[in-house]
Write a protein that holds these residues in place. Structure first.
Motif, mmCIF file in Angstrom:
data_model
loop_
_atom_site.group_PDB
_atom_site.id
_atom_site.type_symbol
_atom_site.label_atom_id
_atom_site.label_comp_id
_atom_site.label_asym_id
_atom_site.label_seq_id
_atom_site.Cartn_x
_atom_site.Cartn_y
_atom_site.Cartn_z
ATOM 1 N N TYR A 106 0.834 -1.199 0.000
ATOM 2 C CA TYR A 106 0.000 0.000 0.000
ATOM 3 C C TYR A 106 0.867 1.247 0.000
ATOM 4 O O TYR A 106 1.939 1.276 0.602
ATOM 5 C CB TYR A 106 -0.911 0.039 1.235
ATOM 6 N N TYR A 154 3.447 0.361 2.959
ATOM 7 C CA TYR A 154 3.241 -0.731 3.908
ATOM 8 C C TYR A 154 3.068 -2.058 3.167
ATOM 9 O O TYR A 154 2.356 -2.116 2.152
ATOM 10 C CB TYR A 154 1.979 -0.497 4.742
ATOM 11 N N PHE A 165 0.590 -6.246 9.197
ATOM 12 C CA PHE A 165 1.187 -5.190 8.389
ATOM 13 C C PHE A 165 2.639 -4.991 8.812
ATOM 14 O O PHE A 165 2.981 -5.148 9.993
ATOM 15 C CB PHE A 165 0.447 -3.859 8.601
ATOM 16 N N GLY A 180 5.801 -2.364 9.431
ATOM 17 C CA GLY A 180 5.803 -1.113 10.160
ATOM 18 C C GLY A 180 5.783 0.132 9.290
ATOM 19 O O GLY A 180 5.584 1.236 9.799
ATOM 20 N N VAL A 197 -9.242 -1.530 10.340
ATOM 21 C CA VAL A 197 -7.807 -1.271 10.499
ATOM 22 C C VAL A 197 -7.665 0.058 11.220
ATOM 23 O O VAL A 197 -8.412 0.997 10.926
ATOM 24 C CB VAL A 197 -7.114 -1.210 9.117
ATOM 25 N N GLN A 214 -4.918 3.221 12.856
ATOM 26 C CA GLN A 214 -3.602 3.839 12.705
ATOM 27 C C GLN A 214 -3.459 4.932 13.756
ATOM 28 O O GLN A 214 -4.126 5.970 13.674
ATOM 29 C CB GLN A 214 -3.444 4.422 11.295
ATOM 30 N N GLN A 249 1.925 6.540 13.402
ATOM 31 C CA GLN A 249 2.288 5.127 13.468
ATOM 32 C C GLN A 249 1.781 4.366 12.246
ATOM 33 O O GLN A 249 1.185 4.950 11.334
ATOM 34 C CB GLN A 249 1.715 4.504 14.750
ATOM 35 N N GLY A 250 2.018 3.064 12.248
ATOM 36 C CA GLY A 250 1.641 2.233 11.125
ATOM 37 C C GLY A 250 0.217 1.701 11.226
ATOM 38 O O GLY A 250 -0.551 2.061 12.118
ATOM 39 N N LEU A 251 -0.108 0.825 10.278
ATOM 40 C CA LEU A 251 -1.440 0.237 10.201
ATOM 41 C C LEU A 251 -1.532 -0.990 11.103
ATOM 42 O O LEU A 251 -0.575 -1.763 11.225
ATOM 43 C CB LEU A 251 -1.735 -0.170 8.753
ATOM 44 N N TRP A 273 -4.283 -4.186 11.959
ATOM 45 C CA TRP A 273 -5.526 -4.874 11.644
ATOM 46 C C TRP A 273 -6.250 -5.253 12.923
ATOM 47 O O TRP A 273 -5.656 -5.765 13.875
ATOM 48 C CB TRP A 273 -5.211 -6.128 10.837
ATOM 49 N N TYR A 330 -10.256 2.812 10.276
ATOM 50 C CA TYR A 330 -10.718 2.646 8.896
ATOM 51 C C TYR A 330 -11.519 1.357 8.750
ATOM 52 O O TYR A 330 -11.136 0.314 9.309
ATOM 53 C CB TYR A 330 -9.542 2.517 7.937
ATOM 54 N N PHE A 355 -6.737 -4.658 0.139
ATOM 55 C CA PHE A 355 -7.818 -3.733 0.461
ATOM 56 C C PHE A 355 -7.897 -2.680 -0.635
ATOM 57 O O PHE A 355 -7.142 -1.717 -0.641
ATOM 58 C CB PHE A 355 -7.578 -3.104 1.834
ATOM 59 N N GLY A 393 -11.820 7.164 7.076
ATOM 60 C CA GLY A 393 -11.200 7.167 8.397
ATOM 61 C C GLY A 393 -12.011 7.970 9.401
ATOM 62 O O GLY A 393 -12.636 8.976 9.050
#
Lengths: 109, 123
Positions: A37, A90, A100, A102, B37, B39, B43-45, B47, B95, B110, B116
């Motif tokens: 992504y 990602y 996922f 980081g 998901v 965030q 920071q990152g994603l 799940w 999300y 996805f 969001g």
């Protein structure tokens, strides 16, 4: 569960090629598909590569994906870099739950 | 065209619950799992889980089991994610997301995301 490790950041000049890695900590990288992504600031992520190496319609062929079982990693390669490619990237994979990486901040300077 | 439209931003106190909605349009709602998901800022994603809108079946990430509940209302093509016993580290953008057509339900790419919903947990 496993982890997907990405470099925190990468940078490259316009027109060049960059590769972002995504290394799986346990289990085979080939056992489940890897998705990639792109996320620009303030926006929802968008898919640039799915099922290891497939490009959704509308994604330029400058974006490509691959997996390497010897290093147990997946890679996203972007060629002919443009300033608009500057974003967070990602990787995603699966083993009873979705994981996922980081994220990697790509700077095009 | 497929659209996922989420409810607006929320501010909650620690210990409270929040319920975020995701209204789907442009496709058959019961035909695709809906994933959630989150965030955290900068920071990152992460799940959280999925719901099968057809059966109502759910699967939650281990981290959220016992605190998250995903439901749906098929009459209005809307999925919901409720998170309880909120803590400050639950502050994040949440999300909803749907897989690309014809792909695996459990590890989908996805292809469609909501805009969001920012949930802020603060005393």
């Amino acid at each position: 569960n496993f982890m997907l490790t990405q470099p925190h950041s990468v940078s490259e000049s316009p027109g060049k090629t960059v590769t972002i890695s995504c290394t799986r900590s346990s289990g085979s990288i080939a056992s489940n598909y890897v998705q990639w992504y792109q996320q620009r600031p303030g926006s929802s992520p968008t898919t640039v590569i799915y099922e290891d190496n497939q490009r959704p319609s509308g994604v330029p062929d400058r974006f490509s994906g691959s997996i390497d079982s010897s290093s147990n990693s997946a890679s996203l390669t972007i060629s002919g870099l443009k300033t608009e490619d500057e974003a967070d990237y990602y990787c995603q994979s699966y083993d009873s739950s979705i994981i996922f990486g980081g994220g990697t901040k790509l700077t095009v300077l | 065209q497929v659209q996922l439209v989420q409810s607006g931003a929320e501010v909650k106190k620690p210990g409270a619950s929040v319920k975020v909605s995701c209204k789907a349009s442009g496709y058959t709602f019961t035909g695709y799992y809906m994933h959630w998901v989150r965030q955290a800022p900068g920071q990152g994603l992460e799940w959280m889980g999925w719901i099968n809108p057809n059966s109502g079946g759910t699967n939650y990430a281990q981290k959220f089991q016992g605190r998250v509940t995903m439901t749906r209302d098929t009459s209005i093509s809307t999925a919901y994610m409720e998170l309880s016993r909120l803590r400050s580290d639950d502050t994040a953008v949440y999300y909803c997301a749907r897989g690309l057509d014809g792909r695996d339900d459990y590890n989908p790419p996805f292809g469609y995301w909501g805009q969001g919903t920012l949930v802020t947990v603060s005393s």
